[in-house]
Design a protein around this motif. Structure first.
Motif, PDB file in Angstrom:
ATOM      1  N   ARG A   1      -1.932-150.080  10.870  1.00  0.00           N
ATOM      2  CA  ARG A   1      -2.399-149.504   9.611  1.00  0.00           C
ATOM      3  C   ARG A   1      -3.759-148.871   9.863  1.00  0.00           C
ATOM      4  O   ARG A   1      -4.437-149.216  10.843  1.00  0.00           O
ATOM      5  CB  ARG A   1      -2.525-150.597   8.550  1.00  0.00           C
ATOM      6  CG  ARG A   1      -1.269-151.394   8.275  1.00  0.00           C
ATOM      7  CD  ARG A   1      -1.571-152.630   7.434  1.00  0.00           C
ATOM      8  NE  ARG A   1      -2.502-153.523   8.112  1.00  0.00           N
ATOM      9  CZ  ARG A   1      -3.071-154.604   7.559  1.00  0.00           C
ATOM     10  NH1 ARG A   1      -2.796-154.910   6.303  1.00  0.00           N
ATOM     11  NH2 ARG A   1      -3.898-155.367   8.252  1.00  0.00           N
TER      12      ARG A   1
ATOM     13  N   PRO B   1     -13.864-148.685   7.281  1.00  0.00           N
ATOM     14  CA  PRO B   1     -13.711-147.883   6.063  1.00  0.00           C
ATOM     15  C   PRO B   1     -14.722-146.750   6.038  1.00  0.00           C
ATOM     16  O   PRO B   1     -15.831-146.867   6.579  1.00  0.00           O
ATOM     17  CB  PRO B   1     -13.985-148.902   4.939  1.00  0.00           C
ATOM     18  CG  PRO B   1     -14.794-149.981   5.580  1.00  0.00           C
ATOM     19  CD  PRO B   1     -14.317-150.056   6.991  1.00  0.00           C
TER      20      PRO B   1
ATOM     21  N   VAL C   1      -8.248-151.752  -1.163  1.00  0.00           N
ATOM     22  CA  VAL C   1      -8.243-150.714  -0.134  1.00  0.00           C
ATOM     23  C   VAL C   1      -7.171-149.686  -0.463  1.00  0.00           C
ATOM     24  O   VAL C   1      -6.161-149.988  -1.089  1.00  0.00           O
ATOM     25  CB  VAL C   1      -8.003-151.295   1.279  1.00  0.00           C
ATOM     26  CG1 VAL C   1      -9.091-152.295   1.641  1.00  0.00           C
ATOM     27  CG2 VAL C   1      -6.630-151.939   1.387  1.00  0.00           C
TER      28      VAL C   1
ATOM     29  N   THR D   1      -5.037-146.540   1.634  1.00  0.00           N
ATOM     30  CA  THR D   1      -4.760-145.852   2.895  1.00  0.00           C
ATOM     31  C   THR D   1      -3.810-144.701   2.646  1.00  0.00           C
ATOM     32  O   THR D   1      -3.089-144.681   1.638  1.00  0.00           O
ATOM     33  CB  THR D   1      -4.142-146.809   3.934  1.00  0.00           C
ATOM     34  OG1 THR D   1      -2.815-147.177   3.522  1.00  0.00           O
ATOM     35  CG2 THR D   1      -4.986-148.076   4.087  1.00  0.00           C
TER      36      THR D   1
ATOM     37  N   TRP E   1      -9.486-144.572   5.496  1.00  0.00           N
ATOM     38  CA  TRP E   1      -9.163-145.543   4.456  1.00  0.00           C
ATOM     39  C   TRP E   1     -10.436-145.883   3.707  1.00  0.00           C
ATOM     40  O   TRP E   1     -11.541-145.772   4.227  1.00  0.00           O
ATOM     41  CB  TRP E   1      -8.487-146.784   5.027  1.00  0.00           C
ATOM     42  CG  TRP E   1      -9.289-147.652   5.945  1.00  0.00           C
ATOM     43  CD1 TRP E   1      -9.574-147.421   7.256  1.00  0.00           C
ATOM     44  CD2 TRP E   1      -9.891-148.914   5.620  1.00  0.00           C
ATOM     45  NE1 TRP E   1     -10.310-148.455   7.779  1.00  0.00           N
ATOM     46  CE2 TRP E   1     -10.517-149.394   6.798  1.00  0.00           C
ATOM     47  CE3 TRP E   1      -9.949-149.690   4.460  1.00  0.00           C
ATOM     48  CZ2 TRP E   1     -11.202-150.601   6.861  1.00  0.00           C
ATOM     49  CZ3 TRP E   1     -10.637-150.905   4.511  1.00  0.00           C
ATOM     50  CH2 TRP E   1     -11.251-151.343   5.693  1.00  0.00           C
TER      51      TRP E   1
ATOM     52  N   HIS F   1      -1.083-148.120  -0.724  1.00  0.00           N
ATOM     53  CA  HIS F   1      -0.909-147.373   0.519  1.00  0.00           C
ATOM     54  C   HIS F   1       0.021-146.201   0.249  1.00  0.00           C
ATOM     55  O   HIS F   1       1.154-146.384  -0.208  1.00  0.00           O
ATOM     56  CB  HIS F   1      -0.367-148.298   1.600  1.00  0.00           C
ATOM     57  CG  HIS F   1      -1.158-149.571   1.726  1.00  0.00           C
ATOM     58  ND1 HIS F   1      -2.380-149.623   2.351  1.00  0.00           N
ATOM     59  CD2 HIS F   1      -0.929-150.823   1.239  1.00  0.00           C
ATOM     60  CE1 HIS F   1      -2.866-150.862   2.270  1.00  0.00           C
ATOM     61  NE2 HIS F   1      -2.005-151.596   1.600  1.00  0.00           N
TER      62      HIS F   1
END
Length: 355
Positions: free
Chosen positions: A84, A91, A235, A237, A244, A309
């Motif tokens: 990932r 970040p 988070v 992505t 991210w 995501h």
């Protein structure tokens, strides 16, 4: 009819009934949706070609898993390990956000539940199966050497006995137990990154309401409402980009700048990686209606969204999920194919404009 004597038609049926569980196994091993399906097809072809040598000393299921394991280990000899974005970089603050794509074989890929999770009447076993394809667990699996990965999946996920795994791998029970201990230790080091393990299956009323509020906030592009739903360490992505973001401020800041074209999107629920998910369609300014933009996979922790995501390669993901390639709207001319890299090219163009 014995395991060793089957007609051609019967063999077809007996092989096919194992396809979903084998795809799930290969997906956990490889971290790639399409490589997993290729591995299973290779397994089926090898089984066909060597069936006359199958003497029925083990079950057909065990025999197929042995073939599939060898196929996956051969594929993993290339050394590629799926990841990932947060496994590869730190970040990015919003002010330094840069959309840098990496090759497809870099990324852990999403997978529809129906392709990897066989129907299971035992709720406990079904829950374990779902947890074992969640993105965080899949990413942790990728940290293991290939044989440790196989041992952990067979023992912990599929509940094989150590003696069965030893026979499959051509090794000893002591070796299997040692590999399992090392694999567990590695997973423990990577614990704490991902969805709440207590997420119920099916989702409970509170979780369903959270998703309803998420859909309302996202489709309305209401950043205040969305911020209220995000965990403070949430988070975001966007594979194939390695960027991210962490925290509601940077996430919503991105969505109102580089991601502003997503305003007016529609979300269609999908079952993906044992987690809540949505197919996202953004407004199609040329044809009207809405065009594919991403497959979203959501993680929930402590009653909030802890991760979302966006898998942007719509030309690959939407057909895999059996999703329509266009949503009609007033004046829309109807379905049309998804072209090229879709969301990837669109975001890169918008990034150039911002710069």
């Amino acid at each position: 009819m014995s395991e060793g004597t089957a007609t051609t038609a019967d063999l077809d049926v007996r092989l096919e009934k194992h396809r979903v569980e084998l795809t799930g196994y290969c997906y956990r091993m490889l971290g790639s949706s399409f490589e997993a399906e290729d591995a299973v097809q290779d397994t089926m072809v090898r089984a066909w070609r060597s069936y006359d040598k199958f003497e029925g000393r083990s079950s057909m299921r065990s025999w197929l898993y042995r073939i599939a394991t060898n196929v996956c280990l051969d594929m993993l000899n290339a050394g590629n390990r799926r990841a990932r974005p947060m496994d590869l970089t730190a970040p990015s603050p919003l002010a330094r956000a840069a959309l840098t794509p990496r090759p497809d074989n870099t990324w852990l890929e999403p997978m529809p539940d129906g392709r990897v999770l066989p129907t299971n009447d035992d709720p406990a076993e079904a829950a374990v199966a779902k947890e074992s394809v969640r993105l965080a667990f899949m990413a942790a699996l990728q940290q293991l050497p290939p044989k440790q990965r196989a041992v952990l999946i067979l023992r912990e996920v599929l509940a094989w006995r150590a003696s069965e795994v030893a026979e499959l791998l051509g090794t000893t029970v002591a070796s299997v137990n040692s590999a399992l201990q090392r694999a567990r230790a590695t997973l423990a080091e990577n614990d704490g990154t991902g969805a709440d393990a207590a997420t119920s299956d099916p989702l409970d009323e509170e979780q369903q309401k959270l998703l309803e509020r998420y859909v309302e906030a996202f489709e309305g592009y209401d950043m205040t409402a969305l911020t209220a739903l995000l965990h403070e360490d949430a988070v975001m992505t966007m594979p194939p980009f390695d960027l991210w973001l962490r925290g509601p401020q940077d996430i919503t800041g991105f969505m109102t700048t580089l991601g502003a074209a997503c305003a007016g999107s529609r979300l269609i629920p999908v079952e993906v990686n044992g987690l809540p998910g949505f197919a996202q369609y953004k407004p199609d300014e040329e044809a009207g209606g809405h065009t594919p933009w991403s497959v979203q996979v959501l993680e929930i922790s402590e009653g909030r969204v802890s991760g979302f995501h966006f898998f942007l390669d719509t030309a690959r993901w939407f057909p895999l999920f059996g999703l329509p390639l266009h949503l009609d709207g007033p004046g829309a001319p109807g379905d049309r194919a998804v072209g090229g890299t879709g969301a990837v090219a669109g975001l890169e163009a918008e990034a150039d404009e911002v710069e």
